[in-house]
Design a protein around this motif. Structure first.
Motif, short mmCIF file in Angstrom:
data_model
loop_
_atom_site.label_atom_id
_atom_site.label_comp_id
_atom_site.label_asym_id
_atom_site.label_seq_id
_atom_site.Cartn_x
_atom_site.Cartn_y
_atom_site.Cartn_z
N ILE A 141 -5.99 7.26 -0.36
CA ILE A 141 -5.42 5.94 -0.59
C ILE A 141 -6.54 4.92 -0.69
CG2 ILE A 141 -3.97 4.11 0.38
CD1 ILE A 141 -2.32 6.26 1.76
N ASP A 142 -6.49 4.11 -1.75
CA ASP A 142 -7.40 2.96 -1.89
C ASP A 142 -6.55 1.70 -1.78
OD1 ASP A 142 -9.24 1.06 -2.48
OD2 ASP A 142 -9.93 1.94 -4.36
N GLU A 143 -6.58 1.10 -0.60
CA GLU A 143 -5.71 -0.04 -0.35
C GLU A 143 -6.11 -1.27 -1.17
OE1 GLU A 143 -3.83 0.39 4.04
OE2 GLU A 143 -5.90 -0.34 3.98
N ASN A 144 -7.37 -1.38 -1.56
CA ASN A 144 -7.80 -2.54 -2.32
C ASN A 144 -7.18 -2.56 -3.72
OD1 ASN A 144 -9.46 -3.46 -0.22
ND2 ASN A 144 -11.16 -2.19 -0.91
N VAL B 245 -3.63 9.07 -4.57
CA VAL B 245 -3.82 10.39 -5.16
C VAL B 245 -3.37 11.42 -4.15
CG1 VAL B 245 -5.46 12.02 -6.14
CG2 VAL B 245 -5.75 9.57 -6.57
N MET B 246 -2.44 12.29 -4.56
CA MET B 246 -1.90 13.33 -3.67
C MET B 246 -2.17 14.71 -4.26
SD MET B 246 1.71 11.72 -2.29
CE MET B 246 2.34 11.23 -3.89
N GLY B 247 -2.61 15.64 -3.42
CA GLY B 247 -2.84 17.01 -3.85
C GLY B 247 -1.54 17.77 -4.02
N LYS B 248 -1.64 18.91 -4.73
CA LYS B 248 -0.43 19.67 -5.05
C LYS B 248 0.17 20.37 -3.84
CE LYS B 248 -2.80 23.98 -6.31
NZ LYS B 248 -2.11 24.81 -5.31
N ASP B 249 -0.61 20.56 -2.76
CA ASP B 249 -0.11 21.29 -1.59
C ASP B 249 0.47 20.38 -0.52
OD1 ASP B 249 -0.84 23.80 -2.60
OD2 ASP B 249 -2.92 23.51 -1.95
N LEU C 128 4.47 2.05 -1.02
CA LEU C 128 4.35 3.50 -0.89
C LEU C 128 3.24 3.87 0.09
CD1 LEU C 128 5.21 6.32 -1.75
CD2 LEU C 128 3.69 6.12 -3.73
N ILE C 129 2.16 3.09 0.09
CA ILE C 129 1.07 3.34 1.04
C ILE C 129 1.57 3.22 2.47
CG2 ILE C 129 -1.11 2.43 1.91
CD1 ILE C 129 -1.82 1.67 -0.95
N ALA C 130 2.33 2.15 2.74
CA ALA C 130 2.86 1.95 4.09
C ALA C 130 3.84 3.05 4.46
CB ALA C 130 3.52 0.58 4.19
N ILE C 131 4.67 3.49 3.50
CA ILE C 131 5.65 4.54 3.79
C ILE C 131 4.94 5.86 4.11
CG2 ILE C 131 7.43 5.99 2.72
CD1 ILE C 131 8.49 3.53 1.34
N LEU C 132 3.92 6.22 3.33
CA LEU C 132 3.20 7.47 3.58
C LEU C 132 2.53 7.45 4.95
CD1 LEU C 132 1.58 8.11 0.08
CD2 LEU C 132 3.47 9.35 1.11
N GLN C 133 1.96 6.30 5.32
CA GLN C 133 1.34 6.21 6.63
C GLN C 133 2.37 6.30 7.74
OE1 GLN C 133 -0.78 2.51 6.14
NE2 GLN C 133 -2.69 3.53 5.56
N ALA C 134 3.56 5.74 7.52
CA ALA C 134 4.61 5.82 8.52
C ALA C 134 5.14 7.24 8.65
CB ALA C 134 5.75 4.86 8.16
N VAL C 135 5.29 7.94 7.51
CA VAL C 135 5.75 9.34 7.54
C VAL C 135 4.71 10.21 8.24
CG1 VAL C 135 6.38 11.31 6.13
CG2 VAL C 135 7.17 9.05 5.49
N ALA D 297 -0.13 16.80 5.69
CA ALA D 297 -1.34 16.56 4.91
C ALA D 297 -2.18 15.51 5.62
CB ALA D 297 -0.98 16.07 3.50
N ASP D 298 -3.46 15.48 5.29
CA ASP D 298 -4.35 14.47 5.82
C ASP D 298 -4.34 13.25 4.92
OD1 ASP D 298 -5.13 16.09 7.93
OD2 ASP D 298 -6.76 16.99 6.80
N ILE D 299 -4.45 12.07 5.51
CA ILE D 299 -4.52 10.83 4.76
C ILE D 299 -5.93 10.27 4.91
CG2 ILE D 299 -3.70 8.46 4.56
CD1 ILE D 299 -0.97 9.35 5.30
N GLU D 300 -6.58 10.03 3.79
CA GLU D 300 -7.92 9.43 3.78
C GLU D 300 -7.84 8.07 3.11
OE1 GLU D 300 -12.41 10.25 1.98
OE2 GLU D 300 -10.93 11.86 2.04
N VAL D 301 -8.20 7.03 3.82
CA VAL D 301 -8.16 5.66 3.31
C VAL D 301 -9.56 5.26 2.91
CG1 VAL D 301 -7.54 3.27 3.79
CG2 VAL D 301 -6.19 5.14 4.78
N LEU D 302 -9.74 4.88 1.65
CA LEU D 302 -11.06 4.50 1.14
C LEU D 302 -11.37 3.06 1.53
CD1 LEU D 302 -10.93 6.09 -2.42
CD2 LEU D 302 -11.84 7.05 -0.32
#
Length: 374
Positions: free
Chosen positions: A265-268, A273-277, A354-361, A369-374
């Motif tokens: 995730i690039d919040e700026n 970008v999400m991987g297929k797995d 969507l960024i906030a939803i993914l972080q909440a999930v 999955a791992d979340i990496e914030v740039l």
């Protein structure tokens, strides 16, 4: 030796047949070994140097504001037999610069390389300048190349009495083939009996697959995965050639890479970008938007006729609050990436939401999955 070569040829043919695309089989993640690993010792080396650019049309450093430029100019002139100590110098045609370059692997003495030049002082432009002889040092402090030549810049600057224009960055430039290699890196790849392959994207599964593919192709256990990022490669005793021949044989092998499930995730910029797995356990998601609208419409109030009153402006503010709620959506367990994206898009949310939803999930433990914030 002939039997060994025949065995290698047969194994190579069998490997090539196995790697041919089969009906109904997906090779979307297949890649050559040479495209996913780096070879130990085969790398560039960064060089840096300090020098002077001369011949500028009054756009160089101000010597009063850049004492290092003045000292360097005086030292250079003294080496050429000109004494300027104690004299007033007001030239604006000289600029102090940092010179950088990358020394490619296996570069030989006398070869040329490109160098980059960047102003160090308050010069306005390097256009038309010439870099004087500048030694380029490696991390060990030794001189590996010499740089000199005319500087080419991509930007320009122009100014008049009442207006000025600047395009690009005129204080940086490049000298094509401006570096001359004086010292070689002491590394002979062909003399090595053992070396390591480093994965560009470390992964245990990929590391093991590379080792298995190499061993199956050569026919002897010469490759060993040491960790997720490293494969140890040993030259077989009965191999007809050196380590370079071995690398040439195996670098074209195709393996199926594997990567961990990750969301970047690039919040700026709002890029996701999400991987297929990426997988999601059963979870319910709802999203609400709150919109506040403020409108100012002041009115003019006139005094009564023949009165001593004054015209006044009466403020008037229109305030409205709108709340848009979406229904609670249930995301079923172990959905694929496409199903996850389709489900989130059906909620009509923006990438920022969507960024906030993914972080909440992820915080709920339902996102595998791992979340990496740039």
């Amino acid at each position: 030796m002939a039997k060994f070569n025949l065995k290698r040829a047969l194994l190579g043919l069998m490997t090539a047949l196995l790697l041919l695309p089969q009906p109904g089989v997906s090779f979307a993640a297949a890649a050559r070994i040479k495209d996913v690993v780096n070879i130990e010792g085969v790398r560039d080396n960064q060089l840096v140097g300090y020098g002077l650019v001369v011949g500028l049309n009054g756009t160089g450093d101000g010597l009063n504001n850049s004492p290092f430029t003045k000292q360097s100019l005086q030292a250079m002139l003294e080496r050429l037999g000109v004494n300027t100590r104690g004299e007033s110098m007001r030239t604006g045609n000289v600029a102090a610069v940092m010179v950088t370059a990358n020394l490619p692997a296996f570069s030989t003495q006398g070869s040329r390389l490109d160098v980059n030049v960047a102003s160090l002082g308050d010069a306005k432009s390097l256009q038309g300048g010439t870099l004087l002889v500048t030694p380029l040092l490696g991390a060990d402090g030794e001189v590996y190349a010499i740089a000199q030549g005319s500087v080419t810049i991509n930007g320009f600057s122009a100014a008049g009495d009442a207006a000025s224009v600047v395009s690009g960055v005129p204080t940086t430039g490049r000298i094509s083939s401006g570096g001359l290699i004086e010292r070689e890196i002491g590394f002979v790849l062909g003399a090595q009996r053992s070396l390591r392959l480093a994965l560009r994207n470390p992964d245990l599964t990929t590391s093991r697959r590379i080792a298995l593919a190499i061993n199956d192709f050569i026919g002897v256990p010469c490759a060993t995965p040491e960790d997720p990022a490293t494969i140890r490669l040993n030259l077989p005793r009965n191999f007809n050639g050196n380590i370079v021949d071995l690398l040439t044989d195996i670098e074209q092998l195709v393996i199926e890479t594997d990567l961990p499930a990750k969301i970047v995730i690039d919040e700026n910029s709002g890029i996701i970008v999400m991987g297929k797995d990426v997988r999601v356990s059963t979870v319910a998601v709802a999203q609400s938007n709150l919109t506040v609208t403020i409108a100012e419409s002041p009115t003019v109030v006139q005094p009564n006729p023949l009165s001593l009153g004054q015209t006044a402006v009466e403020p008037r503010t229109d305030l409205s609050v709108n709340t848009t709620d979406s229904n609670l959506a249930v995301v079923p367990e172990s959905v694929s990436l496409q199903e996850l994206v389709d489900g989130l898009n059906a909620l009509g949310i923006s990438p920022r939401d969507l960024i906030a939803i993914l972080q909440a999930v992820k915080a709920s433990g339902a996102l595998q999955a791992d979340i990496e914030v740039l």
